[in-house]
Design an enzyme around this catalytic site. Sequence first.
Site, PDB file in Angstrom:
ATOM      1  N   PRO A 142       0.115   7.045  -6.461  1.00  0.00           N
ATOM      2  CG  PRO A 142       0.823   6.828  -4.276  1.00  0.00           C
ATOM      3  CD  PRO A 142       0.199   7.802  -5.208  1.00  0.00           C
ATOM      4  N   GLY A 144      -3.102   1.116  -6.689  1.00  0.00           N
ATOM      5  CA  GLY A 144      -3.192  -0.291  -6.314  1.00  0.00           C
ATOM      6  C   GLY A 144      -4.223  -0.990  -7.157  1.00  0.00           C
ATOM      7  N   GLY A 146      -7.284   0.429  -7.819  1.00  0.00           N
ATOM      8  CA  GLY A 146      -8.125   1.407  -8.503  1.00  0.00           C
ATOM      9  C   GLY A 146      -9.523   1.527  -7.926  1.00  0.00           C
ATOM     10  CD  GLU A 214     -15.262  -9.987  -6.045  1.00  0.00           C
ATOM     11  OE1 GLU A 214     -15.608 -11.113  -6.460  1.00  0.00           O
ATOM     12  OE2 GLU A 214     -15.921  -8.957  -6.265  1.00  0.00           O
ATOM     13  CB  SER A 226      -9.260  -0.890   4.219  1.00  0.00           C
ATOM     14  OG  SER A 226     -10.273  -1.791   3.850  1.00  0.00           O
ATOM     15  CB  SER A 227     -13.260  -0.788   8.224  1.00  0.00           C
ATOM     16  OG  SER A 227     -13.704  -1.454   9.376  1.00  0.00           O
ATOM     17  CE1 TYR A 463     -20.080   1.922   2.660  1.00  0.00           C
ATOM     18  CE2 TYR A 463     -22.264   1.779   1.687  1.00  0.00           C
ATOM     19  CZ  TYR A 463     -20.886   1.782   1.548  1.00  0.00           C
ATOM     20  OH  TYR A 463     -20.332   1.651   0.308  1.00  0.00           O
TER      21      TYR A 463
END
Length: 542
Positions: A142, A144, A146, A214, A226-227, A463
């Site tokens: 799949p 989306g 990229g 974006e 996702s966060s 992070y």
Amino acid sequence: MVETQTEKSAPATMRPSMVWDAWGVPAGHQPLSAQIRGLLAQVFGLSGEPVARRDEGDVPLRPSALTDTDRAGLAAIVGDEHLTDADLARLRHAGGKSTPDLLRRRADGPQDAPDAIVYPADHAQVLAVLAYCAEHGVAVVPFGGGTSVVGGLDPVRGRFATVVALDLRRLDALTEVDPVSGTATLGAGLSGPQAEELLGAHGLSLGHFPQSFEFATIGGFAATRSSGQASAGYGRFDDMVERLLVATPQGTVDLGRAPASAAGPDLRELFVGSEGTLGIITAVTVRVHPVPETVAYQAWSFPDFATGAAALRTLVQTGAAPTVLRLSDEAETGLNLARSGDVGGAPVSGCLAITTYEGTEAHVAARASEASALLTASGGTALGEEPARQWEHGRFAAPYLRDALLDTGVLCETLETATAWANLANLKTKVTGALMDSLGAQGTPALVMCHISHTYPTGASLYFTIVAKQLDDPIAQWRIAKTAAGDAIAVAGGTITHHHAVGADHLPWMTAEIGDLGVRVLRAVKRELDPAGVLNPGKLVP
């Protein structure tokens, strides 16, 4: 009176495709600043001058293995014009945007890529494509936006002779808005900006703004847990998911009848975070909110990371967290200032924290006042609006800087984890040490930076950004460092990934993360939903 609006609407803006060998679009690529070039010369002895990159038309690809039979079978489902094995299209679907992805793409020799790309129009066509591929032994990845940085889009064939990318860009409609309940149903192929455009026409917003905003898609947000950068205020994407429509080789799964239920385990959790290995998410009903009336900004300085982290913990545990809440360590604060100069006219020392507040005028004022009092009492010094505004202005630009550094011979990559507050300092120390020791042992100094990107009452994420001089084999160089960091995370009690997902890169640590029995459960679900094993081979499932 029926409050739900079911008129289908599509975005006015087209979803841009990213360049083949870097992040984003050409307009976003900028040369390195004089400050950064000076830092590279001082630390790594590099000039900062970029090397020329080849044109995508000159990149050799392995020949497509799509047979005439499979071409005809897939074209019969989506139409001839929505199936291609053209090299340029294949190259742009050859994987994600991690540093190893881009290094491989820039290397000499034939590039691997999917054998073809199919562009289904709706859920029914996705179902039909999966049924065909399962019957004929064609692997399906799949696709989306990229934006994967963990090998989640690698065109792995596994035991299959052929692999196709299933691009969801045509599933780009807002199909339902329920302003009373505060929900909206979005097609999986909508990008972040497209979703905000469609919701904005109704005075609504999703409020999910990860760094990939974006280009990444609604389906990708759900499939990878996702966060976004405003998670302190709006939660992670999985917190926003109310309902899912999923196509699998065995049929349709439609989950989410109410905001909460006691009808057994929540099966939505099987697919949120499943990374396209159990099914393909085609539509998501999400929680939305009115477009904020106002936004307030405030930056803070703390003398050290421990003091700043304790201050963030106080905010979250007292229920006073702002919409955005971030804290950079000393190294990251210093590099940010080297990029932009001291902001607001005053030097920033120690650790920089960013807070923003969204909502009505009265709500924002009350929250900002309460949070400011707590941060001041916790050792923070207010720096005014400008650093926070400057962060927001450039919050999607970091991958472009990474690519500019790669062009000059610098290895730059990120990784993330999370743990409980009580273990945060230990985890940060262990991961930082593992990275610096690993890269140092390979013969190059390294700069390791860290920030708290997401917070919870019981813990937070870390992070890391790593910068080092590229060696002769930078892919192997990073693999060694990444392995050291992953092992350190596992030993120190962190999660192997907080929001980047598992993909192929984190697969070696999945058994340690969920246990042998957990792996067997995951494999059993995979066998039931995808008995032929065609869905995104080599990802998530050990």
